[in-house]
Each structure stands twice: as C-alpha cells, then as structure tokens.
Scaffold this motif. Structure first.
Motif, PDB file in Angstrom:
ATOM      1  N   LYS A  51       1.017  -1.090  -0.047  1.00  0.00           N
ATOM      2  CA  LYS A  51      -0.054   0.070   0.059  1.00  0.00           C
ATOM      3  C   LYS A  51       0.968   1.309  -0.019  1.00  0.00           C
ATOM      4  O   LYS A  51       1.909   1.108   0.517  1.00  0.00           O
ATOM      5  N   GLU A  89      -0.306  10.970  16.150  1.00  0.00           N
ATOM      6  CA  GLU A  89      -0.615   9.607  17.012  1.00  0.00           C
ATOM      7  C   GLU A  89       0.617   9.412  17.906  1.00  0.00           C
ATOM      8  O   GLU A  89       0.405   9.183  19.055  1.00  0.00           O
ATOM      9  N   ALA A 134      -0.910  12.027  10.166  1.00  0.00           N
ATOM     10  CA  ALA A 134      -2.092  11.693  11.101  1.00  0.00           C
ATOM     11  C   ALA A 134      -1.315  10.750  12.083  1.00  0.00           C
ATOM     12  O   ALA A 134      -1.375  10.640  13.366  1.00  0.00           O
ATOM     13  N   LYS A 135      -0.516   9.757  11.428  1.00  0.00           N
ATOM     14  CA  LYS A 135       0.281   8.789  12.300  1.00  0.00           C
ATOM     15  C   LYS A 135       1.448   9.443  13.041  1.00  0.00           C
ATOM     16  O   LYS A 135       1.519   9.109  14.157  1.00  0.00           O
ATOM     17  N   SER A 136       1.820  10.560  12.661  1.00  0.00           N
ATOM     18  CA  SER A 136       2.946  11.217  13.277  1.00  0.00           C
ATOM     19  C   SER A 136       2.188  11.903  14.621  1.00  0.00           C
ATOM     20  O   SER A 136       2.703  12.084  15.647  1.00  0.00           O
ATOM     21  N   TYR A 160       1.180   5.039   0.998  1.00  0.00           N
ATOM     22  CA  TYR A 160       0.629   6.072   1.837  1.00  0.00           C
ATOM     23  C   TYR A 160       0.761   7.486   1.471  1.00  0.00           C
ATOM     24  O   TYR A 160       1.594   7.943   0.733  1.00  0.00           O
ATOM     25  N   SER A 161      -0.421   8.197   1.905  1.00  0.00           N
ATOM     26  CA  SER A 161      -0.393   9.567   1.434  1.00  0.00           C
ATOM     27  C   SER A 161       0.337  10.499   2.505  1.00  0.00           C
ATOM     28  O   SER A 161       0.554   9.929   3.703  1.00  0.00           O
ATOM     29  N   LYS A 162       0.557  11.806   2.026  1.00  0.00           N
ATOM     30  CA  LYS A 162       1.203  12.694   3.250  1.00  0.00           C
ATOM     31  C   LYS A 162       0.298  12.740   4.296  1.00  0.00           C
ATOM     32  O   LYS A 162       0.798  12.741   5.611  1.00  0.00           O
ATOM     33  N   ASP A 163      -0.940  13.027   4.228  1.00  0.00           N
ATOM     34  CA  ASP A 163      -1.830  13.052   5.027  1.00  0.00           C
ATOM     35  C   ASP A 163      -2.064  11.881   6.265  1.00  0.00           C
ATOM     36  O   ASP A 163      -2.056  12.333   7.342  1.00  0.00           O
ATOM     37  N   GLU A 164      -1.822  10.629   5.466  1.00  0.00           N
ATOM     38  CA  GLU A 164      -1.978   9.435   6.424  1.00  0.00           C
ATOM     39  C   GLU A 164      -0.724   9.415   7.322  1.00  0.00           C
ATOM     40  O   GLU A 164      -0.960   9.166   8.523  1.00  0.00           O
ATOM     41  N   ILE A 165       0.410   9.915   6.711  1.00  0.00           N
ATOM     42  CA  ILE A 165       1.638   9.968   7.487  1.00  0.00           C
ATOM     43  C   ILE A 165       1.658  10.744   8.759  1.00  0.00           C
ATOM     44  O   ILE A 165       2.107  10.846   9.847  1.00  0.00           O
TER      45      ILE A 165
END
Length: 143
Positions: free
Chosen positions: A3, A16, A12-14, A5-10
């Motif tokens: 998969k 978290e 969001a995880k950051s 990942y988009s910058k936005d997903e990264i």
C-alpha cells in the motif's frame, strides 16, 4: 504490491506518535517539575532577575560597554548557579534531556527504518548499506 501512503496519512500517524510521546512518564515528570518550579517563589524571583540581567547584558554588548557587560555576566552566572542548585530545577533539566533523547530516538528510528525499507524493497543489502540499484550498477558486480 504494498500500500502507498499519502502525506496526510503519515501526518495523522505522526500526530498519534506525538500523542503517545506526550503521555510518557518522562513528559509527565517534566510537566510536574515545571509546575513545581513555577510554584517556587524564590526560583520565580531568580528567573525574573535573570531575564532582566540578560536584557541589560544585550544592551551593554550592543553599546560596547565591556566592563559593565562583565559585571552583569558575573551576576547572571551567580543567579544561574542559585537556580541550578534547586533540586527540582536539576530534576527538570534532567527530564528535558530525557524527553529530548526520546524524541531523537524516535527520529533516528524512523530515518533508519525508512532507509532499511528502501534497501530491502530494492533488493539491496541492509548490512552493507547498499540499495539494489547500487549493487546492480557498480562495476565490481559486472566483472
């Protein structure tokens, strides 16, 4: 295929991970120590004096008042020493170091893991620190 990942997903995880770090023992101790420092009248007074002296030092430095600057710097060192002698200040500074170390560890772990993932994904050798394209395109492999 893995998969992507988009910058936005990264990001969001950051966030978290940042939340997790903000809720560690090290950060909790840091917050408690800071609160105790702020409740300490003597430390608060010394910090206020220190800030005032630092402003004076900047002014003396700008105007080339070397002797006055030396005197102010001596006073700054004395007050800084008094502040540093307070046990909670020492503990606060140690907690700052521990929080910074944790942040550096997370940062280094991410950087190293990304590099390792790239090497593995390209068929490289993690132990040698070589990507697959490097291995395929170097002359020693073509001999």
């Amino acid at each position: 295929m893995e998969k992507l990942y988009s910058k936005d997903e990264i990001i969001a995880k950051s966030r978290e991970i940042a939340h997790m770090i903000a809720n560690t023992e090290q950060v909790e101790f840091y917050k408690r120590a800071e609160a105790q420092i702020n409740e300490n009248q003597k430390v608060r007074e010394n910090i206020a004096s220190l800030k005032s002296l630092q402003k004076q030092a900047v002014n003396f430095q700008q105007y080339g008042k070397e002797r006055a600057l030396e005197i102010i710097e001596g006073k700054i060192d004395k007050i800084q020493g008094e502040i540093d002698e307070v046990p909670i200040v020492q503990e606060f500074k140690q907690s700052q170091i521990e929080v910074n170390d944790l942040l550096q560890l997370v940062s280094n772990t991410i950087a190293n893991s990304v590099t390792d993932e790239i090497m593995v994904a390209t068929g490289g050798d993690v132990r040698k620190g070589e990507t697959g394209s490097y291995i395929k395109n170097t002359t020693y492999n073509k001999l």
